[in-house]
Motif scaffolding. Structure first.
Motif, PDB file in Angstrom:
ATOM      1  N   VAL A 230      34.257  33.511  51.182  1.00  0.00           N
ATOM      2  CA  VAL A 230      33.425  33.609  49.978  1.00  0.00           C
ATOM      3  C   VAL A 230      33.807  32.496  49.007  1.00  0.00           C
ATOM      4  N   GLU A 231      32.812  31.888  48.341  1.00  0.00           N
ATOM      5  CA  GLU A 231      33.094  30.762  47.441  1.00  0.00           C
ATOM      6  C   GLU A 231      33.356  31.210  46.005  1.00  0.00           C
ATOM      7  N   HIS A 232      32.696  32.271  45.587  1.00  0.00           N
ATOM      8  CA  HIS A 232      32.860  32.726  44.202  1.00  0.00           C
ATOM      9  C   HIS A 232      33.333  34.175  44.236  1.00  0.00           C
ATOM     10  N   VAL A 233      34.388  34.448  43.482  1.00  0.00           N
ATOM     11  CA  VAL A 233      34.985  35.781  43.553  1.00  0.00           C
ATOM     12  C   VAL A 233      33.963  36.874  43.282  1.00  0.00           C
ATOM     13  N   MET A 234      33.020  36.591  42.362  1.00  0.00           N
ATOM     14  CA  MET A 234      32.059  37.630  41.997  1.00  0.00           C
ATOM     15  C   MET A 234      31.099  37.962  43.150  1.00  0.00           C
ATOM     16  N   ASP A 235      31.001  37.045  44.139  1.00  0.00           N
ATOM     17  CA  ASP A 235      30.118  37.292  45.289  1.00  0.00           C
ATOM     18  C   ASP A 235      30.801  38.088  46.406  1.00  0.00           C
ATOM     19  N   MET A 236      32.088  38.336  46.252  1.00  0.00           N
ATOM     20  CA  MET A 236      32.842  38.939  47.347  1.00  0.00           C
ATOM     21  C   MET A 236      32.441  40.411  47.535  1.00  0.00           C
TER      22      MET A 236
ATOM     23  N   ASP B 256      29.658  43.108  40.855  1.00  0.00           N
ATOM     24  CA  ASP B 256      29.039  44.364  40.413  1.00  0.00           C
ATOM     25  C   ASP B 256      30.049  45.198  39.638  1.00  0.00           C
ATOM     26  N   ILE B 257      31.283  45.115  40.055  1.00  0.00           N
ATOM     27  CA  ILE B 257      32.306  45.954  39.438  1.00  0.00           C
ATOM     28  C   ILE B 257      32.965  45.281  38.245  1.00  0.00           C
ATOM     29  N   PHE B 258      33.184  43.952  38.342  1.00  0.00           N
ATOM     30  CA  PHE B 258      34.047  43.314  37.336  1.00  0.00           C
ATOM     31  C   PHE B 258      33.404  42.224  36.473  1.00  0.00           C
ATOM     32  N   ARG B 259      32.153  41.818  36.756  1.00  0.00           N
ATOM     33  CA  ARG B 259      31.627  40.716  35.947  1.00  0.00           C
ATOM     34  C   ARG B 259      31.559  41.101  34.468  1.00  0.00           C
ATOM     35  N   GLN B 260      31.025  42.268  34.215  1.00  0.00           N
ATOM     36  CA  GLN B 260      30.877  42.676  32.812  1.00  0.00           C
ATOM     37  C   GLN B 260      32.235  42.871  32.140  1.00  0.00           C
ATOM     38  N   THR B 261      33.181  43.447  32.883  1.00  0.00           N
ATOM     39  CA  THR B 261      34.486  43.668  32.239  1.00  0.00           C
ATOM     40  C   THR B 261      35.177  42.338  31.957  1.00  0.00           C
TER      41      THR B 261
ATOM     42  N   GLU C 120      33.699  41.105  28.767  1.00  0.00           N
ATOM     43  CA  GLU C 120      34.128  41.864  27.587  1.00  0.00           C
ATOM     44  C   GLU C 120      35.582  41.583  27.227  1.00  0.00           C
ATOM     45  N   TYR C 121      36.437  41.596  28.268  1.00  0.00           N
ATOM     46  CA  TYR C 121      37.852  41.366  27.968  1.00  0.00           C
ATOM     47  C   TYR C 121      38.107  39.920  27.541  1.00  0.00           C
ATOM     48  N   SER C 122      37.359  38.972  28.129  1.00  0.00           N
ATOM     49  CA  SER C 122      37.546  37.585  27.704  1.00  0.00           C
ATOM     50  C   SER C 122      37.268  37.459  26.211  1.00  0.00           C
ATOM     51  N   ARG C 123      36.158  38.075  25.786  1.00  0.00           N
ATOM     52  CA  ARG C 123      35.831  37.989  24.366  1.00  0.00           C
ATOM     53  C   ARG C 123      36.921  38.646  23.516  1.00  0.00           C
ATOM     54  N   TRP C 124      37.321  39.846  23.948  1.00  0.00           N
ATOM     55  CA  TRP C 124      38.323  40.559  23.145  1.00  0.00           C
ATOM     56  C   TRP C 124      39.659  39.795  23.138  1.00  0.00           C
ATOM     57  N   ASN C 125      40.086  39.338  24.323  1.00  0.00           N
ATOM     58  CA  ASN C 125      41.361  38.634  24.418  1.00  0.00           C
ATOM     59  C   ASN C 125      41.392  37.384  23.546  1.00  0.00           C
ATOM     60  N   PHE C 126      40.298  36.628  23.614  1.00  0.00           N
ATOM     61  CA  PHE C 126      40.315  35.322  22.942  1.00  0.00           C
ATOM     62  C   PHE C 126      39.919  35.398  21.477  1.00  0.00           C
TER      63      PHE C 126
END
Lengths: 305, 774
Positions: free
Chosen positions: A178-184, A199-204, A207-213
């Motif tokens: 797989v080339e992109h983790v989100m496609d796995m 499907d499971i982690f793109r949204q999280t 969200e966490y990137s925004r909150w973290n940064f």
């Protein structure tokens, strides 16, 4: 990758590793229920690598590295990802062979691939720990970290633990092509409801990137850091004999606070509020906590041979 | 004569440690054997990632028997003395011999040491070698206490002769030596036994292991070149990478891959660095396009699909890496074309040193200095300043963040993208140079200006905060910076007064040492305003960067004070003072820094020390440099070296060597007389008191030489000055041969001492000859 033995999903790789290491006699533990930066922070590794008692454990550990967040866009980088961790004490003489067996178990045949042990010494400044070993390369890609612990929490490791850490997403992407983790594919692509990693982690991740940064309340985090530090010290300083006359030193609860402080530091770092000079000081403070916890743990029953 | 074969078989040894380990194994074992009385004909050591091997040929089968006689106490000596002797010899009383000696009967011990078989000695030596092996880093494993670079699995130790091979009995921490080993980890994992080195090497080869790293290197080089040749490409040579890769494989299988078109526009340095650092790939260049278009990776295995899976995997990893690099490159280029303001801004948040401020502060200092230096090196001042401002911006680029070794290289690309002229862009690339004694020195004027400014600022800055190199400690590489200044000046013949440059740059630095509630004060030459018993100050730096101190007005001999602002006067402290000019309030002295002149003098003496090292390599002795350092203008290194070179050349001649003696003799006689008489003989020598021709000839020679020397020095024509003073050699020699200086006639004596003064003064124009040795 053309092997008929090839797994079909992310979770199948995890399940095969679980089965393989269970077969090798490891206690298959569950993830630690706190935010950590790597599988090494799990007390099953950090604390259990101390002292003379034999130990063998394997587990998946969700790991958080706030600075690595890329809003789910980077094909290889995540602020939340999974590590697979194996820790065996004393390190068995055939640990390299056991490791290679685990690669075969997930469909990587060392007679078709180019598997190499390339020098990489491991050090965790926050845990006061270091070891010698390698990063394991498969066809030029780092698929695992292989370390013989020499010191943890400032204590010499006797006997020495062997630690294996697999970066699960990267390894799985390679095995699955797989080339992109989100496609796995996370579960079997032929399942009635096939789910990808995205499907499971793109949204999280977003969200966490925004909150973290951008959003994490730094004043509150600074306070939490101080609180965790103070609580850790308080627990360690507590009288080992309780009100009922039982001797119960509390190494694990104290270590939880050290883990907490470490993660809060990572969050503050991601928020960019820790300067280069302060950085070293914060790392030193977390290390002091980890060392103090190790000092207490080695006196407890779990550390005795 | 038996041969010895040793193999220490372990988990993977770091590639970088193997060459040294081979040599250490050879030396430790052969030295140990020789110390124990064995001799050998030849020895060779080999390494692969999993083994260290030593072969020793023509070893003696036994160490020789030795006999030693030791004299002990007299036979009638007290028991204690005899007991001590027995202890030290390890004998019993009935083994001693009583012999007659001059002083009576004395005990003698005759200690015979029987020769020992080689196997016994080898076992001891190898045991000690394994236990004390000098790995740069070693480790324990399992429950054992043995240390090795990685877990040690087996020991092969064999002595073989015509009669056959025998295992040397030996066990180290549970590992018993044997006669077997293993081949390639995957291709030939089974154990096999060997009978000697030739058998060992041949069986290893059948088991997919090439023992000799030199052979592996040659094979990699040859096959990589063949692969490249087939496509009309060339491998970019990289010996360091070759030896590292040879240390990562036992059975090298080079595979050639092609870089995808989408990455070919990346700068070649980026492709090469990324492939080398991350993947240990060799770069393949297409001579027709001049671009790097392919790579060679070296696998450790032959596979049924001829490496197709391995190559595909490597290609995939490379694509991911180069995607990152391309992403960095495109983003960086966008920022470069937009003028790099964000990077300039970013440098403000990067600490250079916590006492010396941010990288942005540093860049501002370097830019100001580059501007000053520009006219001295024939550079355009605006270009030099602009180049200095741009030179470090690439530190904020994503590419340099990923590959720090590309600093400067990327700076040049980004400066060009920003539309800067070549001279400015080249300076961004070259201003770090020279990085070592053999590194090329920039010659383009703008590059020279920025490179000098960079290094001088570094030196002045660390001198200001008293972080100078001590002994072997030089964490900021200040010796390298000093050598850089010297090489830049010498190779470009830069004429600069480093003393005044250092003073000015110190002022620049001081401005940046100010922080909140921390002020820097200098003494103003015009001020008589004594505010405290310690010092008077009216001149200070403002935190406003537009305000710059007028260095003309600074008293450069007075120390610099770092003060803290206080609301109220501190009545207890004599150090509390009120500043009435620019800043209101009371100040307390926190720290005293060196005066500008002291700092410059100290820095200069450091540069002079480095200059001596630099010139020693060019065959000029340190005393010759000391002799010219006393002359004016010693902060102009080119001048110092020109003087030293001319003096050195003269001292190679007979006239020169003898002249030195004459000058020294004149100086000594004069100094003694001056000390004895308590006066200085400095003028008034008159030829009319000369008593013989030689004396008159010396007057005449000085009359000729003095103006000639003066004119030559003024013209900086040091060879001419040397010729002029060398002409004094014969007259001086003749004078001392025929004339007694300290004669009874006081008038004549005084006249001659004054004449000697003329000799000394003539010499002093050129050098301090008393410093020349010999």
């Amino acid at each position: 990758m053309t092997s008929p033995n090839r797994p079909r999903s992310f979770q199948e790789i995890i399940l095969r590793l679980q089965a393989y290491w269970a077969e090798q006699g490891c206690a298959v533990l569950q993830p630690y229920d706190m935010e950590v930066g790597a599988g090494t922070f799990h007390p099953a590794t950090t604390l259990r690598s101390l002292g003379g008692k034999s130990w063998a454990a394997a587990y998946v550990q969700p790991s958080r590295r706030p600075t690595d967040g890329r809003y789910g866009e980077n094909p290889n980088r995540l602020q939340h990802y999974y590590q697979y961790q194996v820790i065996i004490k004393p390190s068995p003489a055939n640990l390299q062979d056991l490791y290679l067996g685990s690669l075969r178990a997930i469909g990587l045949d060392p007679l078709v691939h180019d598997v190499r042990f390339v020098e990489d010494d491991w050090e965790s400044p926050t845990l006061g720990a270091w070891g010698l070993g390698w990063e394991v390369w498969c066809d030029g890609m780092e698929v695992s970290q292989f370390t013989y612990f020499q010191q943890v929490g400032g204590h010499d490791c006797r006997p020495v633990s062997g630690e294996l850490t697999y970066g699960l997403e990267r390894l799985a992407m390679y095995v699955l092509g797989v080339e992109h983790v989100m496609d796995m594919p996370f579960n079997d692509p032929g399942a009635p409801i096939p789910l990808t990693y995205g499907d499971i982690f793109r949204q999280t991740e977003q969200e966490y990137s925004r909150w973290n940064f951008d959003q994490a309340d730094t004043d509150m985090l600074f306070q939490h850091f101080k609180d965790a530090e103070a609580e850790c010290a308080r627990i360690l300083a507590a009288e080992p004999v309780d009100g009922a006359g039982r001797t119960i030193p509390m190494a694990h609860p104290a270590y939880d606070q050290a883990i907490k402080a470490s993660h809060i530091f990572n969050l503050l770092d991601a928020r960019g509020v820790i300067s280069v000079t302060e950085r070293q000081a914060y790392i030193g403070r977390v290390r002091a906590l980890a060392k103090a916890c190790a000092d207490l743990f080695v006196t407890t029953e779990a550390a005795q041979a | 004569m038996p041969d010895l074969l040793i193999e220490l078989f372990s988990e993977e040894i770091p590639a970088r440690m193997q060459a040294r380990a081979r040599e250490d194994l050879r030396k430790l074992v052969t030295d140990g054997l020789v110390d124990a009385g064995l001799t050998y004909a030849s020895a060779g050591a080999f390494s692969t990632p999993r083994r260290l091997t030593l072969t020793v040929e023509g070893l003696t089968a036994n160490s020789p028997t030795t006999r030693e006689e030791r004299k002990g106490p007299r036979t009638d000596a007290p028991d204690a003395a005899l007991e001590g002797f027995l202890r030290s010899t390890g004998l019993t009383r009935d083994q001693l011999q009583a012999r007659d000696d001059k002083k009576g009967q004395v005990w003698f011990a005759v200690i015979e040491r029987a020769g020992r078989p080689a196997s016994e000695i080898v076992a001891e030596v190898l045991d000690a070698t394994i236990r004390n092996f000098p790995w740069p880093k070693s480790m324990r494993w399992g429950a054992g206490s043995l240390r090795w670079v990685r877990p040690l699995h087996s020991i092969l130790c064999l002595l073989s002769d015509e009669a056959g091979a025998t295992v040397v009995p030996l066990a180290v921490e549970g590992i018993t030596a044997g006669n077997s080993t293993r081949g390639h980890r995957f291709l030939s994992p089974d154990a096999f036994t060997v009978t000697g080195f030739d058998d060992y090497a041949a069986k290893l080869r059948r088991a997919h292991v090439i023992l000799d790293s030199a052979e592996r290197e040659a094979a990699i080089r040859q096959q990589a070149e063949n692969l490249a040749f087939a496509r009309g490409w060339q491998i970019v040579p990289d010996d360091g990478l070759l030896s590292e890769v040879a240390g990562l494989v036992e059975w090298p299988v080079p595979l050639m891959g092609v870089i995808e078109d989408r990455f070919l526009d990346l700068p070649p340095e980026v492709l090469q660095t990324s492939m080398k650092e991350h993947q240990k790939f060799f770069s393949a260049k297409n001579p027709k396009t001049g671009r790097i278009e392919g790579f060679v990776t070296v696998a450790n295995i032959e596979t049924p699909d001829d490496g197709a899976t391995i190559l595909a995997g490597n290609q995939r990893v490379l694509a991911a890496r180069l995607s990152d690099a391309a992403f960095f490159w495109e983003n960086d280029l966008r920022e470069a074309k937009a003028g790099m303001q964000a990077w300039a801004e970013g440098l403000k948040s990067v600490t250079f040193h916590n006492k010396l401020g941010s990288q942005a502060d540093r860049v501002a200092r370097i830019a100001a200095l580059a501007r000053e230096i520009a006219p001295l090196v024939g550079a355009d001042a605006n270009q030099a300043e602009q180049a200095a401002k741009l030179a470090k911006l690439d530190l904020r680029s994503a590419m340099v963040g990923e590959f720090p070794e590309l600093q400067g290289t990327m700076g040049r690309y980004y400066a060009l993208a920003a539309g800067e002229p070549d001279a400015v862009a080249d300076a961004a690339r070259d201003h770090y140079s020279p990085l070592g004694p053999s590194d090329a020195v920039p010659t383009a004027p703008v590059s020279v200006a920025v490179a000098l400014a960079d290094k001088i600022d570094t030196l002045t800055g660390f001198w200001a905060i008293d972080e100078k190199p001590t002994g072997s400690k030089d964490p900021y590489a200040l010796r390298r910076a000093a050598l850089g200044v010297i090489r830049l000046e010498m190779e470009n013949l830069v004429r600069a007064s480093l003393g005044s440059v250092a003073v000015k740059q110190y002022m620049q630095t001081l401005r940046f040492l100010q922080k909140e509630n921390r002020y820097i004060f200098l003494k103003d030459t015009n001020s008589n305003n004594t505010l405290t018993q310690f010092f008077s100050i009216t001149c200070l730096f403002s935190t406003d960067t537009r305000f710059s101190v007028n260095s003309e007005r600074v008293d450069s001999d007075s120390p610099v004070f770092v003060c803290r602002n206080k609301r109220e006067p501190n009545s207890d402290s004599a150090n509390s003072l009120q500043i009435t000019s620019n800043l209101e309030g009371y100040y307390e002295v926190l720290e005293e820094l060196p005066s500008p002149n002291d700092l410059a003098a100290d820095l200069l003496s450091f540069l002079h020390d480095r200059l001596k090292v630099y010139l020693r390599d060019q065959g000029i002795r340190h005393d010759i440099i000391d002799a010219v350092l006393a002359q004016p203008g010693n902060d102009d290194l080119v001048l110092v070296v020109n003087r030293a070179t001319a003096l050195n050349a003269m001292l190679q001649t007979d006239d020169g060597k003898n002249l030195i003696q004459g000058l020294k003799r004149a100086g000594n006689i004069l100094a003694q007389a001056e000390e004895k008489d308590g006066v200085e003989y400095s003028f008034g020598a008159d030829p009319k008191f000369a008593e013989n021709d030689q004396e008159r000839a010396l007057f005449a020679a000085l009359d000729t030489a003095e103006p000639a020397i003066k004119a030559a020095i003024a013209a900086e024509d040091f060879p001419a000055a040397m010729t002029a003073i060398a002409a004094l050699r014969a007259p001086i020699d003749a004078f001392f041969d025929t004339v007694q200086v300290n004669t009874d006639n006081q008038i004549v004596r005084r006249n001659r001492l004054n004449l000697l003064h003329r000799i000394r003064a003539a010499g002093q124009q050129i050098a301090d000859f008393t410093k020349v040795e010999g």
